[in-house]
Scaffold this motif. Structure first.
Motif, PDB file in Angstrom:
ATOM      1  N   VAL A  40       0.964  -1.260   0.167  1.00  0.00           N
ATOM      2  CA  VAL A  40      -0.010  -0.001  -0.077  1.00  0.00           C
ATOM      3  C   VAL A  40       0.926   1.244   0.028  1.00  0.00           C
ATOM      4  N   THR A  41       0.685   2.012  -0.933  1.00  0.00           N
ATOM      5  CA  THR A  41       1.525   3.288  -1.150  1.00  0.00           C
ATOM      6  C   THR A  41       1.157   4.535  -0.812  1.00  0.00           C
ATOM      7  N   GLU A  42      -0.365   4.314  -0.548  1.00  0.00           N
ATOM      8  CA  GLU A  42      -1.000   5.669  -0.026  1.00  0.00           C
ATOM      9  C   GLU A  42      -2.180   5.221   0.831  1.00  0.00           C
ATOM     10  N   LYS A  43      -2.323   5.624   1.879  1.00  0.00           N
ATOM     11  CA  LYS A  43      -3.247   5.300   3.034  1.00  0.00           C
ATOM     12  C   LYS A  43      -3.320   6.315   3.797  1.00  0.00           C
ATOM     13  N   CYS A  44      -4.589   6.214   4.815  1.00  0.00           N
ATOM     14  CA  CYS A  44      -4.745   7.136   5.903  1.00  0.00           C
ATOM     15  C   CYS A  44      -5.402   6.340   6.932  1.00  0.00           C
ATOM     16  N   PHE A  45      -5.025   6.631   8.291  1.00  0.00           N
ATOM     17  CA  PHE A  45      -5.317   6.002   9.277  1.00  0.00           C
ATOM     18  C   PHE A  45      -6.021   6.968  10.512  1.00  0.00           C
ATOM     19  N   GLU A  46      -6.899   6.327  11.284  1.00  0.00           N
ATOM     20  CA  GLU A  46      -7.402   7.025  12.313  1.00  0.00           C
ATOM     21  C   GLU A  46      -7.595   5.984  13.573  1.00  0.00           C
ATOM     22  N   TYR A  47      -7.622   6.564  14.764  1.00  0.00           N
ATOM     23  CA  TYR A  47      -7.629   5.749  15.778  1.00  0.00           C
ATOM     24  C   TYR A  47      -9.128   5.998  16.475  1.00  0.00           C
ATOM     25  N   HIS A  48     -10.013   5.024  16.875  1.00  0.00           N
ATOM     26  CA  HIS A  48     -11.141   4.770  17.435  1.00  0.00           C
ATOM     27  C   HIS A  48     -11.113   4.437  18.766  1.00  0.00           C
ATOM     28  N   GLY A  49     -11.683   4.990  19.649  1.00  0.00           N
ATOM     29  CA  GLY A  49     -11.873   4.329  21.055  1.00  0.00           C
ATOM     30  C   GLY A  49     -10.624   4.754  21.969  1.00  0.00           C
ATOM     31  N   VAL A  50      -9.655   5.459  21.318  1.00  0.00           N
ATOM     32  CA  VAL A  50      -8.404   6.006  22.111  1.00  0.00           C
ATOM     33  C   VAL A  50      -8.672   7.295  22.992  1.00  0.00           C
ATOM     34  N   ASP A  51      -8.570   7.225  24.234  1.00  0.00           N
ATOM     35  CA  ASP A  51      -8.532   8.522  25.006  1.00  0.00           C
ATOM     36  C   ASP A  51      -7.731   9.466  24.823  1.00  0.00           C
ATOM     37  N   ASP A  52      -6.257   9.217  24.470  1.00  0.00           N
ATOM     38  CA  ASP A  52      -5.455   9.928  24.297  1.00  0.00           C
ATOM     39  C   ASP A  52      -5.554  10.624  22.769  1.00  0.00           C
ATOM     40  N   VAL A 113      -4.369  -0.042  26.426  1.00  0.00           N
ATOM     41  CA  VAL A 113      -5.572   0.409  25.486  1.00  0.00           C
ATOM     42  C   VAL A 113      -6.676   0.094  25.644  1.00  0.00           C
ATOM     43  N   ALA A 114      -7.832   0.779  25.367  1.00  0.00           N
ATOM     44  CA  ALA A 114      -9.295   0.410  25.626  1.00  0.00           C
ATOM     45  C   ALA A 114      -9.458  -0.865  24.898  1.00  0.00           C
ATOM     46  N   LYS A 115     -10.315  -1.770  25.362  1.00  0.00           N
ATOM     47  CA  LYS A 115     -10.685  -3.281  24.913  1.00  0.00           C
ATOM     48  C   LYS A 115     -11.188  -2.906  23.589  1.00  0.00           C
ATOM     49  N   ASP A 116     -12.142  -1.748  23.270  1.00  0.00           N
ATOM     50  CA  ASP A 116     -12.921  -1.738  22.176  1.00  0.00           C
ATOM     51  C   ASP A 116     -12.134  -0.687  21.255  1.00  0.00           C
ATOM     52  N   ALA A 117     -11.174  -0.339  21.341  1.00  0.00           N
ATOM     53  CA  ALA A 117     -10.443   0.523  20.591  1.00  0.00           C
ATOM     54  C   ALA A 117      -9.834  -0.008  19.325  1.00  0.00           C
ATOM     55  N   ARG A 118      -9.861   0.645  18.234  1.00  0.00           N
ATOM     56  CA  ARG A 118      -9.623   0.377  16.868  1.00  0.00           C
ATOM     57  C   ARG A 118      -8.815   1.046  15.968  1.00  0.00           C
ATOM     58  N   ILE A 119      -8.046   0.617  15.047  1.00  0.00           N
ATOM     59  CA  ILE A 119      -7.309   1.567  14.100  1.00  0.00           C
ATOM     60  C   ILE A 119      -8.143   1.332  12.764  1.00  0.00           C
ATOM     61  N   ILE A 120      -8.414   2.269  12.153  1.00  0.00           N
ATOM     62  CA  ILE A 120      -9.126   2.095  10.902  1.00  0.00           C
ATOM     63  C   ILE A 120      -8.021   2.737   9.808  1.00  0.00           C
ATOM     64  N   THR A 121      -7.720   1.934   8.843  1.00  0.00           N
ATOM     65  CA  THR A 121      -7.110   2.432   7.726  1.00  0.00           C
ATOM     66  C   THR A 121      -8.003   2.284   6.291  1.00  0.00           C
ATOM     67  N   TYR A 122      -7.669   3.495   5.818  1.00  0.00           N
ATOM     68  CA  TYR A 122      -8.070   3.613   4.392  1.00  0.00           C
ATOM     69  C   TYR A 122      -7.087   3.478   3.378  1.00  0.00           C
ATOM     70  N   ASN A 123      -7.382   2.573   2.507  1.00  0.00           N
ATOM     71  CA  ASN A 123      -6.199   2.561   1.482  1.00  0.00           C
ATOM     72  C   ASN A 123      -6.481   2.862   0.138  1.00  0.00           C
ATOM     73  N   TYR A 124      -5.797   3.875  -0.412  1.00  0.00           N
ATOM     74  CA  TYR A 124      -5.993   4.702  -1.658  1.00  0.00           C
ATOM     75  C   TYR A 124      -5.240   4.293  -2.939  1.00  0.00           C
ATOM     76  N   HIS A 125      -4.068   3.661  -2.686  1.00  0.00           N
ATOM     77  CA  HIS A 125      -3.221   3.135  -3.842  1.00  0.00           C
ATOM     78  C   HIS A 125      -2.434   2.139  -3.354  1.00  0.00           C
ATOM     79  N   ALA A 126      -2.524   1.012  -4.076  1.00  0.00           N
ATOM     80  CA  ALA A 126      -1.723  -0.282  -3.739  1.00  0.00           C
ATOM     81  C   ALA A 126      -0.959  -0.985  -5.197  1.00  0.00           C
ATOM     82  N   SER A 127       0.085  -1.364  -5.020  1.00  0.00           N
ATOM     83  CA  SER A 127       0.574  -2.083  -6.254  1.00  0.00           C
ATOM     84  C   SER A 127      -0.252  -3.625  -6.293  1.00  0.00           C
ATOM     85  N   ASP A 128      -0.834  -4.176  -5.137  1.00  0.00           N
ATOM     86  CA  ASP A 128      -1.469  -5.296  -5.227  1.00  0.00           C
ATOM     87  C   ASP A 128      -2.652  -5.255  -4.213  1.00  0.00           C
TER      88      ASP A 128
END
Length: 145
Positions: A40-52, A113-128
């Protein structure tokens, strides 16, 4: 696949396609150089459920840790992704967004880390694109388009 699971996936995909209120980190990788290029050569990620709220600021500003990549702190991830990976958040993920699904020796998530915390990664460009999905799921994540 059960109807309930399919409904859950559709609801999750719809929710993930909405702009998020959380801060995000947009990453683009340079494919030139001696290092093998990432899938993946282009992506964006967010943290959900993270207090900090500053956690994303810290990991996104640490651009020296990852050579041949540029990181940009944004208010939200843009539209136009080809796939989304939602994975459990761990203490390791706070330092490295690719370290999803890591468990302690006893099989539990780290307690910082909170039990329900997630990392959400949006993928935009990839070689595969298929490999991007495999990487997500093999690291304990759930893939949606």
């Amino acid at each position: 696949m059960s109807l309930l699971f399919r409904t859950f996936v559709l609801v999750l995909a719809g929710a993930l396609s909405l702009p998020a209120a959380a801060r995000s980190c947009y990453v683009s990788a340079d494919t030139s150089g001696v290092v093998p290029p990432p899938v993946v050569t282009e992506k964006c990620f967010e943290y959900h459920g993270v207090d900090d709220e500053k956690a994303i600021d810290w990991v996104c500003s640490d651009s020296e840790a990852v050579e041949n990549s540029r990181r940009e702190l944004r208010d939200s991830c843009p539209a136009g992704h080809f796939g989304v990976c939602s994975a459990p958040m761990t203490a390791e993920t706070l330092a490295n967004e690719r370290a999803t699904g890591t468990r302690a020796d006893n099989g539990t998530l780290p307690t910082t880390v909170a039990k329900d915390a997630r990392i959400i990664t949006y993928n935009y460009h990839a070689s595969d694109r298929g490999q991007a999905r495999i990487d997500c799921e093999s690291a304990g994540g759930e893939w949606s388009q």
